[in-house]
Every structure is written in structure tokens, then in C-alpha cells.
Design a protein around this motif. Structure first.
Motif, PDB file in Angstrom:
ATOM      1  N   LYS A  53      -4.272  -3.004  -9.057  1.00  0.00           N
ATOM      2  CA  LYS A  53      -3.450  -1.809  -9.334  1.00  0.00           C
ATOM      3  C   LYS A  53      -3.069  -1.128  -8.024  1.00  0.00           C
ATOM      4  N   ALA A  54      -4.034  -1.002  -7.104  1.00  0.00           N
ATOM      5  CA  ALA A  54      -3.759  -0.362  -5.814  1.00  0.00           C
ATOM      6  C   ALA A  54      -2.686  -1.141  -5.058  1.00  0.00           C
ATOM      7  N   GLY A  55      -2.796  -2.473  -5.023  1.00  0.00           N
ATOM      8  CA  GLY A  55      -1.809  -3.286  -4.335  1.00  0.00           C
ATOM      9  C   GLY A  55      -0.422  -3.136  -4.941  1.00  0.00           C
ATOM     10  N   ALA A  56      -0.363  -3.100  -6.268  1.00  0.00           N
ATOM     11  CA  ALA A  56       0.926  -2.920  -6.946  1.00  0.00           C
ATOM     12  C   ALA A  56       1.501  -1.539  -6.661  1.00  0.00           C
ATOM     13  N   ASP A  57       0.645  -0.523  -6.667  1.00  0.00           N
ATOM     14  CA  ASP A  57       1.099   0.849  -6.386  1.00  0.00           C
ATOM     15  C   ASP A  57       1.660   0.963  -4.973  1.00  0.00           C
ATOM     16  N   VAL A  58       0.954   0.395  -4.003  1.00  0.00           N
ATOM     17  CA  VAL A  58       1.399   0.481  -2.613  1.00  0.00           C
ATOM     18  C   VAL A  58       2.697  -0.313  -2.423  1.00  0.00           C
ATOM     19  N   ALA A  59       2.817  -1.454  -3.078  1.00  0.00           N
ATOM     20  CA  ALA A  59       4.061  -2.219  -2.992  1.00  0.00           C
ATOM     21  C   ALA A  59       5.228  -1.393  -3.538  1.00  0.00           C
ATOM     22  N   ARG A  60       5.011  -0.682  -4.639  1.00  0.00           N
ATOM     23  CA  ARG A  60       6.062   0.184  -5.185  1.00  0.00           C
ATOM     24  C   ARG A  60       6.402   1.302  -4.210  1.00  0.00           C
ATOM     25  N   MET A  61       5.374   1.869  -3.540  1.00  0.00           N
ATOM     26  CA  MET A  61       5.607   2.911  -2.533  1.00  0.00           C
ATOM     27  C   MET A  61       6.488   2.367  -1.413  1.00  0.00           C
ATOM     28  N   CYS A  62       6.200   1.147  -0.984  1.00  0.00           N
ATOM     29  CA  CYS A  62       6.985   0.525   0.092  1.00  0.00           C
ATOM     30  C   CYS A  62       8.421   0.299  -0.348  1.00  0.00           C
ATOM     31  N   GLU A  63       8.595  -0.199  -1.551  1.00  0.00           N
ATOM     32  CA  GLU A  63       9.933  -0.513  -2.064  1.00  0.00           C
ATOM     33  C   GLU A  63      10.787   0.742  -2.257  1.00  0.00           C
ATOM     34  N   THR A  64      10.135   1.876  -2.559  1.00  0.00           N
ATOM     35  CA  THR A  64      10.904   3.082  -2.863  1.00  0.00           C
ATOM     36  C   THR A  64      10.994   4.078  -1.714  1.00  0.00           C
ATOM     37  N   LEU A  65      10.039   4.059  -0.758  1.00  0.00           N
ATOM     38  CA  LEU A  65      10.040   5.085   0.282  1.00  0.00           C
ATOM     39  C   LEU A  65       9.648   4.583   1.667  1.00  0.00           C
ATOM     40  N   LEU A  66       8.561   3.864   1.766  1.00  0.00           N
ATOM     41  CA  LEU A  66       7.961   3.600   3.070  1.00  0.00           C
ATOM     42  C   LEU A  66       8.736   2.616   3.933  1.00  0.00           C
ATOM     43  N   ALA A  67       9.408   1.651   3.322  1.00  0.00           N
ATOM     44  CA  ALA A  67      10.143   0.631   4.084  1.00  0.00           C
ATOM     45  C   ALA A  67      11.590   0.590   3.622  1.00  0.00           C
ATOM     46  N   ASN A  68      12.465   0.336   4.566  1.00  0.00           N
ATOM     47  CA  ASN A  68      13.870   0.081   4.244  1.00  0.00           C
ATOM     48  C   ASN A  68      13.983  -1.426   4.049  1.00  0.00           C
ATOM     49  N   THR A  69      13.868  -1.865   2.810  1.00  0.00           N
ATOM     50  CA  THR A  69      13.752  -3.294   2.533  1.00  0.00           C
ATOM     51  C   THR A  69      15.025  -4.089   2.833  1.00  0.00           C
ATOM     52  N   VAL A  70      16.108  -3.421   3.162  1.00  0.00           N
ATOM     53  CA  VAL A  70      17.319  -4.130   3.575  1.00  0.00           C
ATOM     54  C   VAL A  70      17.104  -4.736   4.960  1.00  0.00           C
ATOM     55  N   ILE A  71      16.441  -4.004   5.845  1.00  0.00           N
ATOM     56  CA  ILE A  71      16.262  -4.474   7.222  1.00  0.00           C
ATOM     57  C   ILE A  71      14.802  -4.626   7.648  1.00  0.00           C
ATOM     58  N   GLU A  72      13.860  -4.189   6.797  1.00  0.00           N
ATOM     59  CA  GLU A  72      12.447  -4.251   7.167  1.00  0.00           C
ATOM     60  C   GLU A  72      11.659  -5.087   6.169  1.00  0.00           C
ATOM     61  N   GLN A  73      10.597  -5.693   6.685  1.00  0.00           N
ATOM     62  CA  GLN A  73       9.626  -6.373   5.833  1.00  0.00           C
ATOM     63  C   GLN A  73       8.305  -5.633   5.955  1.00  0.00           C
ATOM     64  N   TYR A  74       7.476  -5.758   4.953  1.00  0.00           N
ATOM     65  CA  TYR A  74       6.190  -5.070   4.981  1.00  0.00           C
ATOM     66  C   TYR A  74       5.093  -5.990   4.493  1.00  0.00           C
ATOM     67  N   ASP A  75       3.881  -5.658   4.919  1.00  0.00           N
ATOM     68  CA  ASP A  75       2.689  -6.386   4.512  1.00  0.00           C
ATOM     69  C   ASP A  75       1.626  -5.350   4.161  1.00  0.00           C
ATOM     70  N   VAL A  76       1.024  -5.479   2.986  1.00  0.00           N
ATOM     71  CA  VAL A  76       0.003  -4.536   2.523  1.00  0.00           C
ATOM     72  C   VAL A  76      -1.373  -5.151   2.709  1.00  0.00           C
ATOM     73  N   GLU A  77      -2.255  -4.396   3.338  1.00  0.00           N
ATOM     74  CA  GLU A  77      -3.641  -4.813   3.558  1.00  0.00           C
ATOM     75  C   GLU A  77      -4.536  -3.788   2.864  1.00  0.00           C
ATOM     76  N   LEU A  78      -5.317  -4.240   1.900  1.00  0.00           N
ATOM     77  CA  LEU A  78      -6.253  -3.329   1.220  1.00  0.00           C
ATOM     78  C   LEU A  78      -7.608  -3.452   1.902  1.00  0.00           C
ATOM     79  N   LEU A  79      -8.176  -2.315   2.274  1.00  0.00           N
ATOM     80  CA  LEU A  79      -9.433  -2.297   3.030  1.00  0.00           C
ATOM     81  C   LEU A  79     -10.585  -1.819   2.160  1.00  0.00           C
TER      82      LEU A  79
END
Length: 79
Positions: A53-79
Motif C-alpha cells: 500500500k505504501a509503495g502504491a501510495d508513493v507511486a501515486r504521489m510521484c505521478e501526481t505531484l513529485l515528478a514531472n513524468t513527461v521528462i523525469e523518471q522516478y524510483d521508490v525505495e521503501l526503508l
């Protein structure tokens, strides 16, 4: 749970900040650096304890706010 998000420009997207750093390093005598890509790291403290759930939530955060997915890629690391 903590999440760390690494965000970088996609391959092929010009990185003027990275190029400025590469040039500055050369000026300072570090001639062996042939390329620099600059990115950002965002750390999140999450109340969610379920990893999936945490990984899915963070991915949604990246897709909607944290990353500009047109020009940026992201990688989520859960600690």
C-alpha cells in the motif's frame, strides 16, 4: 515507514545543471568526468505500515505531484 524517492531526468532530456557541474569540475582540474546528471531525492515519513500500500501510495504521489513524468523518471525505495 520511510520512503525515499529518487527523481532524475529521463535519458535524452538535456540536463543544463548537470552540464554546468561537469564544466565546473573540469575547470577545477577534475578532467576525468565526462558526464553529470543531476536529480533530487525526496524522503517521506509514512504512517502506512503495509509495504504494498505504501509503495502504491508513493507511486501515486510521484505521478501526481513529485515528478514531472513527461521528462523525469522516478524510483521508490521503501526503508
Amino acid at each position: 515507514m520511510k520512503a525515499r524517492v529518487h527523481i532524475m531526468l529521463k535519458t535524452g532530456v538535456l540536463d543544463p545543471q548537470g552540464e554546468a557541474v561537469r564544466h565546473a569540475l573540469g575547470t577545477l582540474g577534475f578532467e576525468g568526468v565526462t558526464g553529470v546528471r543531476q536529480g533530487k531525492v525526496i524522503e517521506l515519513d509514512l504512517a502506512e505500515t503495509d509495504r504494498a500500500k505504501a509503495g502504491a501510495d508513493v507511486a501515486r504521489m510521484c505521478e501526481t505531484l513529485l515528478a514531472n513524468t513527461v521528462i523525469e523518471q522516478y524510483d521508490v525505495e521503501l526503508l
